[in-house]
Write a protein that holds these residues in place. Sequence first.
Motif, mmCIF file in Angstrom:
data_model
loop_
_atom_site.group_PDB
_atom_site.id
_atom_site.type_symbol
_atom_site.label_atom_id
_atom_site.label_comp_id
_atom_site.label_asym_id
_atom_site.label_seq_id
_atom_site.Cartn_x
_atom_site.Cartn_y
_atom_site.Cartn_z
ATOM 1 N N ASP A 183 0.933 -1.302 0.035
ATOM 2 C CA ASP A 183 0.082 0.170 -0.012
ATOM 3 C C ASP A 183 0.752 1.226 -0.112
ATOM 4 O O ASP A 183 0.386 2.467 0.168
ATOM 5 N N LYS A 184 2.125 1.121 -0.183
ATOM 6 C CA LYS A 184 3.083 2.230 -0.158
ATOM 7 C C LYS A 184 2.999 2.575 -1.405
ATOM 8 O O LYS A 184 3.030 2.045 -2.617
ATOM 9 N N GLU A 185 3.238 4.152 -1.752
ATOM 10 C CA GLU A 185 3.094 4.713 -2.923
ATOM 11 C C GLU A 185 4.749 4.376 -3.851
ATOM 12 O O GLU A 185 5.688 4.181 -2.879
ATOM 13 N N LEU A 186 4.534 3.681 -4.943
ATOM 14 C CA LEU A 186 5.773 3.175 -5.573
ATOM 15 C C LEU A 186 6.874 4.355 -6.050
ATOM 16 O O LEU A 186 6.451 5.367 -6.683
ATOM 17 N N THR A 187 8.045 4.322 -5.569
ATOM 18 C CA THR A 187 8.730 5.409 -6.167
ATOM 19 C C THR A 187 9.395 4.804 -7.684
ATOM 20 O O THR A 187 9.489 3.456 -7.837
ATOM 21 N N ARG A 188 10.341 5.726 -8.236
ATOM 22 C CA ARG A 188 10.750 5.352 -9.516
ATOM 23 C C ARG A 188 11.824 4.286 -9.398
ATOM 24 O O ARG A 188 12.039 3.331 -10.042
ATOM 25 N N GLU A 189 12.740 4.256 -8.145
ATOM 26 C CA GLU A 189 13.652 3.516 -8.162
ATOM 27 C C GLU A 189 13.129 2.067 -7.807
ATOM 28 O O GLU A 189 13.958 0.851 -8.199
ATOM 29 N N GLU A 190 12.142 1.910 -7.037
ATOM 30 C CA GLU A 190 11.333 0.790 -6.752
ATOM 31 C C GLU A 190 10.855 0.129 -7.946
ATOM 32 O O GLU A 190 10.758 -1.082 -8.203
ATOM 33 N N LEU A 191 10.330 0.985 -8.747
ATOM 34 C CA LEU A 191 9.493 0.566 -10.007
ATOM 35 C C LEU A 191 10.670 -0.397 -10.871
ATOM 36 O O LEU A 191 10.485 -1.422 -11.148
ATOM 37 N N ALA A 192 11.798 0.304 -10.994
ATOM 38 C CA ALA A 192 12.953 -0.440 -11.874
ATOM 39 C C ALA A 192 13.387 -1.673 -11.133
ATOM 40 O O ALA A 192 13.397 -2.694 -12.008
ATOM 41 N N GLN A 193 13.351 -1.935 -9.689
ATOM 42 C CA GLN A 193 13.775 -3.064 -9.079
ATOM 43 C C GLN A 193 12.764 -4.129 -9.311
ATOM 44 O O GLN A 193 13.070 -5.395 -9.724
ATOM 45 N N LEU A 194 11.469 -3.609 -9.198
ATOM 46 C CA LEU A 194 10.244 -4.695 -9.162
ATOM 47 C C LEU A 194 10.016 -5.220 -10.638
ATOM 48 O O LEU A 194 9.822 -6.214 -10.764
ATOM 49 N N TRP A 195 10.167 -4.335 -11.592
ATOM 50 C CA TRP A 195 10.018 -4.466 -13.116
ATOM 51 C C TRP A 195 11.208 -5.555 -13.193
ATOM 52 O O TRP A 195 10.970 -6.543 -14.030
ATOM 53 N N ASP A 231 23.852 9.646 -7.546
ATOM 54 C CA ASP A 231 24.551 9.474 -6.372
ATOM 55 C C ASP A 231 23.233 9.200 -5.177
ATOM 56 O O ASP A 231 23.379 8.798 -4.184
ATOM 57 N N LYS A 232 22.019 9.644 -5.501
ATOM 58 C CA LYS A 232 20.901 9.425 -4.509
ATOM 59 C C LYS A 232 20.108 8.292 -4.850
ATOM 60 O O LYS A 232 19.323 8.059 -3.641
ATOM 61 N N VAL A 233 20.611 7.367 -5.769
ATOM 62 C CA VAL A 233 19.891 6.311 -5.868
ATOM 63 C C VAL A 233 20.286 5.261 -4.824
ATOM 64 O O VAL A 233 21.533 4.973 -4.464
ATOM 65 N N GLN A 234 19.300 4.769 -4.012
ATOM 66 C CA GLN A 234 19.646 4.024 -2.851
ATOM 67 C C GLN A 234 20.467 2.512 -3.233
ATOM 68 O O GLN A 234 20.139 2.232 -4.546
ATOM 69 N N GLU A 235 21.435 2.054 -2.608
ATOM 70 C CA GLU A 235 22.200 0.903 -3.045
ATOM 71 C C GLU A 235 21.636 -0.131 -3.857
ATOM 72 O O GLU A 235 21.973 -0.827 -4.681
ATOM 73 N N ILE A 236 20.350 -0.608 -3.191
ATOM 74 C CA ILE A 236 19.783 -1.664 -3.256
ATOM 75 C C ILE A 236 19.047 -1.770 -5.012
ATOM 76 O O ILE A 236 18.779 -2.581 -5.528
ATOM 77 N N TYR A 237 18.813 -0.412 -5.459
ATOM 78 C CA TYR A 237 18.324 -0.213 -6.462
ATOM 79 C C TYR A 237 18.963 0.259 -7.558
ATOM 80 O O TYR A 237 18.898 0.375 -8.739
ATOM 81 N N ARG A 238 20.479 0.400 -7.410
ATOM 82 C CA ARG A 238 21.350 1.037 -8.285
ATOM 83 C C ARG A 238 21.404 0.148 -9.621
ATOM 84 O O ARG A 238 21.569 0.798 -10.622
ATOM 85 N N VAL A 239 21.509 -0.974 -9.451
ATOM 86 C CA VAL A 239 21.884 -1.795 -10.710
ATOM 87 C C VAL A 239 20.610 -1.879 -11.528
ATOM 88 O O VAL A 239 20.813 -1.782 -12.560
ATOM 89 N N ALA A 240 19.459 -1.953 -11.107
ATOM 90 C CA ALA A 240 18.068 -1.845 -11.688
ATOM 91 C C ALA A 240 17.918 -0.459 -12.351
ATOM 92 O O ALA A 240 17.536 -0.238 -13.419
ATOM 93 N N VAL A 241 18.104 0.755 -11.668
ATOM 94 C CA VAL A 241 17.963 2.160 -12.340
ATOM 95 C C VAL A 241 19.099 2.021 -13.255
ATOM 96 O O VAL A 241 18.529 2.669 -14.429
ATOM 97 N N PRO A 286 14.993 9.672 -8.015
ATOM 98 C CA PRO A 286 14.590 8.413 -7.810
ATOM 99 C C PRO A 286 13.636 8.114 -6.677
ATOM 100 O O PRO A 286 12.988 7.051 -6.810
ATOM 101 N N GLN A 287 13.407 9.076 -5.818
ATOM 102 C CA GLN A 287 12.543 8.818 -4.617
ATOM 103 C C GLN A 287 11.295 9.300 -5.014
ATOM 104 O O GLN A 287 10.572 9.582 -4.075
ATOM 105 N N MET A 288 11.002 9.826 -6.263
ATOM 106 C CA MET A 288 9.642 10.335 -6.585
ATOM 107 C C MET A 288 8.755 9.495 -6.831
ATOM 108 O O MET A 288 9.078 8.388 -7.517
ATOM 109 N N ALA A 289 7.541 9.747 -6.245
ATOM 110 C CA ALA A 289 6.564 8.739 -6.417
ATOM 111 C C ALA A 289 6.090 8.714 -7.856
ATOM 112 O O ALA A 289 6.035 9.523 -8.729
#
Length: 254
Positions: free
Chosen positions: A160-172, A200-210, A232-235
Motif C-alpha cells: 500500500d506504499k506509493e511506488l517510487t521510481r527506483e522501486e519500480l525499476a527493481q520490481l520490474w 548518487d541519490k539512488v539507494q544502493e539496493i536499487y542502483r543496478v536496476a536503475v 529516484p525517490q519521486m512517487a
Amino acid sequence: MERQYSGIKAAPASCLLAALLLSSACSADKPAASPAATPAPTGTSASPEGGSGGDATSSPRGPLRVKDIAGHIEQEAIVKLLASGAVNLDGEMFQPNEMIQRGEFLAWAHGYDPKDTVKKKPDQPVFQDVPADHPYADLLAGLKASERVTAMQDGSFQPDKELTREELAQLWGWYQRTERILSPKQDYSDTFMKFRKDGDKVQEIYRVAVDHYIFFDDFYHQVFGDVPRLNPQMAVTRAEAAAWIVKFYEKKES
C-alpha cells in the motif's frame, strides 16, 4: 539472458484512440497494420461502443468510460492498458496524475502479461506485512512462488506504499526475471548514472536496476522525462506506470 516475450495480438493504436475520442466505429478484429503497434494480452480488443463522444474503451469486462485522460501526454498508453483488461477501474476516472501503490502496479503488470504466475490463496502471510486477507495477497503469493517479486530490505513488501521510481525499476527487473538485475556480476552503479546530476541519490539496493533501465535505450528517461535528474525517490503516477508497462512491450516488439 532475459526472458523472451511471446508476441500477442493487439488492436491498432488508431482504433484504441478512436475508442476514446470518436463516436465512429473502428474494428479491432484485423491484425495490427504496423510492427510498431503495441501488443496486448491475447483475447483483448478495443472498439468504440456507446456513450456520447465515443469515450468508451472496451475490455474483457465490457466498455469502459474514461473521462479524465483525453489530451494527457500518456493517453495512448493508458487506453491500451485499459483495453487489455489489466486495470480494475473504479468508476469513470483513471486519475492519471495520482500516485500508484506498489501492489496495484504489480496487479497491472500481471493483468497485462501474467508470465508464468497464477494467483494462489496463501495459507499464511506471504510477507510479514501482507495478511492472507489483503486485496493483493493472492497475487503476491503467486508472484512470490514464481520468484517474480522481492521483499523490501526489512522483509516486508509494503503493497500500500506509493511506488517510487527506483522501486519500480527493481520490481520490474524482478518481474521480467532480468538476469543482470537478479544476479549482477559486477558493480554497474556508475556506468550510466554518473552522468545524471543526482545519480548518487539512488539507494544502493536499487542502483543496478536503475542503471539497467538507463542503459536499456534510456528507457527510464523515456517514461519519466528526458531531464538531467533521476529523482529516484519521486512517487510514480498512474499515467507513468501505464506508460512503463505498455512502452516496455512496444520496445521489446520493435
